[in-house]
Scaffold this motif. Structure first.
Motif, PDB file in Angstrom:
ATOM      1  N   ALA A 113       0.831  -1.215   0.000  1.00  0.00           N
ATOM      2  CA  ALA A 113       0.000   0.000   0.000  1.00  0.00           C
ATOM      3  C   ALA A 113       0.861   1.258   0.000  1.00  0.00           C
ATOM      4  O   ALA A 113       0.527   2.249  -0.662  1.00  0.00           O
ATOM      5  N   ALA A 114       1.982   1.237   0.720  1.00  0.00           N
ATOM      6  CA  ALA A 114       2.862   2.410   0.790  1.00  0.00           C
ATOM      7  C   ALA A 114       3.419   2.764  -0.582  1.00  0.00           C
ATOM      8  O   ALA A 114       3.476   3.939  -0.960  1.00  0.00           O
ATOM      9  N   PHE A 115       3.816   1.760  -1.347  1.00  0.00           N
ATOM     10  CA  PHE A 115       4.348   2.034  -2.679  1.00  0.00           C
ATOM     11  C   PHE A 115       3.243   2.503  -3.624  1.00  0.00           C
ATOM     12  O   PHE A 115       3.425   3.460  -4.383  1.00  0.00           O
ATOM     13  N   GLN A 116       2.108   1.841  -3.577  1.00  0.00           N
ATOM     14  CA  GLN A 116       1.067   2.159  -4.539  1.00  0.00           C
ATOM     15  C   GLN A 116       0.412   3.506  -4.264  1.00  0.00           C
ATOM     16  O   GLN A 116      -0.068   4.167  -5.190  1.00  0.00           O
ATOM     17  N   SER A 117       0.417   3.932  -3.007  1.00  0.00           N
ATOM     18  CA  SER A 117      -0.148   5.245  -2.666  1.00  0.00           C
ATOM     19  C   SER A 117       0.943   6.312  -2.558  1.00  0.00           C
ATOM     20  O   SER A 117       0.652   7.467  -2.257  1.00  0.00           O
ATOM     21  N   GLN A 130      15.543   8.516  -5.834  1.00  0.00           N
ATOM     22  CA  GLN A 130      15.954   7.793  -7.038  1.00  0.00           C
ATOM     23  C   GLN A 130      14.824   7.094  -7.784  1.00  0.00           C
ATOM     24  O   GLN A 130      14.960   6.806  -8.966  1.00  0.00           O
ATOM     25  N   CYS A 131      13.726   6.797  -7.103  1.00  0.00           N
ATOM     26  CA  CYS A 131      12.642   6.094  -7.780  1.00  0.00           C
ATOM     27  C   CYS A 131      11.938   7.030  -8.767  1.00  0.00           C
ATOM     28  O   CYS A 131      11.605   8.167  -8.402  1.00  0.00           O
ATOM     29  N   PRO A 132      11.692   6.605 -10.007  1.00  0.00           N
ATOM     30  CA  PRO A 132      11.031   7.496 -10.971  1.00  0.00           C
ATOM     31  C   PRO A 132       9.562   7.766 -10.647  1.00  0.00           C
ATOM     32  O   PRO A 132       8.990   8.711 -11.188  1.00  0.00           O
ATOM     33  N   ALA A 133       8.956   6.972  -9.785  1.00  0.00           N
ATOM     34  CA  ALA A 133       7.572   7.256  -9.359  1.00  0.00           C
ATOM     35  C   ALA A 133       7.564   8.479  -8.455  1.00  0.00           C
ATOM     36  O   ALA A 133       8.446   8.649  -7.610  1.00  0.00           O
ATOM     37  N   LYS A 134       6.545   9.316  -8.597  1.00  0.00           N
ATOM     38  CA  LYS A 134       6.511  10.563  -7.828  1.00  0.00           C
ATOM     39  C   LYS A 134       5.157  10.828  -7.172  1.00  0.00           C
ATOM     40  O   LYS A 134       5.043  11.755  -6.372  1.00  0.00           O
ATOM     41  N   ARG A 135       4.146  10.015  -7.485  1.00  0.00           N
ATOM     42  CA  ARG A 135       2.821  10.288  -6.926  1.00  0.00           C
ATOM     43  C   ARG A 135       2.038   8.994  -6.786  1.00  0.00           C
ATOM     44  O   ARG A 135       2.413   7.955  -7.347  1.00  0.00           O
ATOM     45  N   SER A 136       0.963   9.084  -6.028  1.00  0.00           N
ATOM     46  CA  SER A 136       0.090   7.931  -5.832  1.00  0.00           C
ATOM     47  C   SER A 136      -0.398   7.392  -7.173  1.00  0.00           C
ATOM     48  O   SER A 136      -0.792   8.160  -8.052  1.00  0.00           O
ATOM     49  N   GLY A 137      -0.346   6.073  -7.314  1.00  0.00           N
ATOM     50  CA  GLY A 137      -0.807   5.447  -8.539  1.00  0.00           C
ATOM     51  C   GLY A 137       0.257   5.243  -9.589  1.00  0.00           C
ATOM     52  O   GLY A 137       0.013   4.582 -10.609  1.00  0.00           O
ATOM     53  N   ASP A 138       1.453   5.806  -9.377  1.00  0.00           N
ATOM     54  CA  ASP A 138       2.526   5.622 -10.362  1.00  0.00           C
ATOM     55  C   ASP A 138       3.047   4.189 -10.375  1.00  0.00           C
ATOM     56  O   ASP A 138       3.610   3.738 -11.376  1.00  0.00           O
ATOM     57  N   LEU A 139       2.922   3.496  -9.251  1.00  0.00           N
ATOM     58  CA  LEU A 139       3.429   2.125  -9.151  1.00  0.00           C
ATOM     59  C   LEU A 139       2.289   1.145  -8.907  1.00  0.00           C
ATOM     60  O   LEU A 139       1.342   1.452  -8.178  1.00  0.00           O
ATOM     61  N   LYS A 140       2.402  -0.004  -9.506  1.00  0.00           N
ATOM     62  CA  LYS A 140       1.474  -1.108  -9.237  1.00  0.00           C
ATOM     63  C   LYS A 140       2.310  -2.348  -8.928  1.00  0.00           C
ATOM     64  O   LYS A 140       3.243  -2.681  -9.676  1.00  0.00           O
ATOM     65  N   LEU A 141       1.988  -3.009  -7.826  1.00  0.00           N
ATOM     66  CA  LEU A 141       2.693  -4.215  -7.417  1.00  0.00           C
ATOM     67  C   LEU A 141       1.778  -5.423  -7.591  1.00  0.00           C
ATOM     68  O   LEU A 141       0.695  -5.474  -7.007  1.00  0.00           O
ATOM     69  N   VAL A 142       2.231  -6.367  -8.393  1.00  0.00           N
ATOM     70  CA  VAL A 142       1.466  -7.587  -8.670  1.00  0.00           C
ATOM     71  C   VAL A 142       2.130  -8.746  -7.931  1.00  0.00           C
ATOM     72  O   VAL A 142       3.316  -9.012  -8.145  1.00  0.00           O
TER      73      VAL A 142
END
Length: 331
Positions: free
Chosen positions: A213-217, A255-267
């Motif tokens: 949840a922390a990564f995805q949000s 360093q992570c290219p994600a910058k906002r909620s929803g940028d990452l999805k973990l399957v």
């Protein structure tokens, strides 16, 4: 007339052992792709030699002997497969530039579906979680090839010393000496291998849910509470490795290219008998393959994360290269 099976019977008898042989070659090589090639070579060699198989050992033992020889021959011309922590450099500052080295033959994770890790039937004991976990595979890479083979055959497969001696071409006395050195070196590079591997408990599952949840949000600060105080984060082919919860959080923010909620999805996937995820990064409304993440717990907190950026691993895990975002899917 002899009742000995013919070459036509070979694949029928040998094919059920393919997953455990793949796990064996993976332990030796540290690469699921190399392991697949060597299992194919093992079956080809065995099929060609099957007329001469006299049944003095079981077919399984014979196949393992051929596979071990194939791996040892392959390792003569290949370097070990480390993780960044295995390169010998100190931990890296989270704000330092990322340095990528594609010349290093990095360690790879292995899908449970290929090795049988975590399966419940008794025949899968040689591919149990404990014998395929990432920490063990990484530690085995510190051993010379023959030490690696002896330790796997004796301590994982539980072969007798005489059987190991025949497989690796040394005396029984030499097997015992090699095994002693291998165990000592393994204990030195990874003392935590003595800790038992258990299925996740309720607290661990709750923390894993919070981690996802922390990564995805993009609630990166909340990750601090999920790691052990000396947790390690590494992400080949980048050569740096990072220690401590705050360092890991700063690394992710910087360093992570994600910058906002929803940028990452973990399957969720399954690798090395451990929790693992395929991470996708959103770009222009589409999630693109990014990394395979393998998570290790110590007690009720996360002690290690391996982020593997080798893109062909997505195909190895049977995963698509892209996913539609929810917004795109509803249009």
């Amino acid at each position: 007339m002899s009742d000995k099976p013919t070459n036509e019977d070979f694949l029928r008898l040998a094919d059920p052992m393919r997953r455990e042989l793949l796990a064996h070659c993976y332990r030796m090589m540290g690469s699921v792709h190399d392991a697949e090639d060597l299992v194919q070579e093992t079956y080809l060699r065995a099929w060609r030699a099957y007329d001469g198989f006299e049944g003095r050992s079981s077919l399984r033992t014979w196949l393992y002997r051929i596979a071990t020889t194939a791996c040892l021959t392959a390792l003569d011309s290949r370097n070990r497969r480390p993780l960044p922590t295995g390169l010998g450099a100190p931990s890296t500052e989270p704000t330092a530039p990322l340095v990528q080295d594609n010349e290093v033959p990095w360690l790879e994770p292995a899908p449970d579906a290929l090795t049988g890790a975590g399966a419940d039937d008794p025949a899968s004991i040689v591919t149990s979680r404990e014998s395929i976990r990432l920490a063990l595979i990484a530690a085995l890479q510190h051993l010379p090839p023959r030490q690696r083979a002896v330790l796997i055959l004796r301590d994982v497969l539980r072969w007798k010393a005489a059987e190991v001696a025949e497989a690796v071409g040394v005396s029984t006395a030499a097997v015992n000496s090699i095994l002693q050195r291998a165990r000592a070196q393994l204990s030195e590079v990874s003392p935590s291998l003595d800790d038992p591997v258990e299925p996740l408990n309720e607290e661990q599952r709750a923390k894993l849910d919070r981690y996802v949840a922390a990564f995805q949000s993009y609630d990166i600060d909340s990750l601090v509470d999920l790691f052990t105080k000396d947790a390690i984060w590494e992400m080949p082919p980048f050569i740096g490795w990072y220690q401590g919860p705050q360092t890991i959080v700063e690394l992710t923010k910087n360093q992570c290219p994600a910058k906002r909620s929803g940028d990452l999805k973990l399957v969720p996937v399954a690798a090395n008998g451990q929790p693992a995820f395929a991470m996708y990064l959103r770009e222009n409304g589409v999630y693109h393959q990014f990394a395979i993440m393998v998570v290790t717990f110590s007690g009720d907190s996360i002690s290690h994360v391996g982020m593997f950026h080798e893109q062909r691993l997505f195909e190895t895990f049977g995963l698509p290269s892209t996913l539609e975002s929810e917004a795109s899917a509803t249009k």
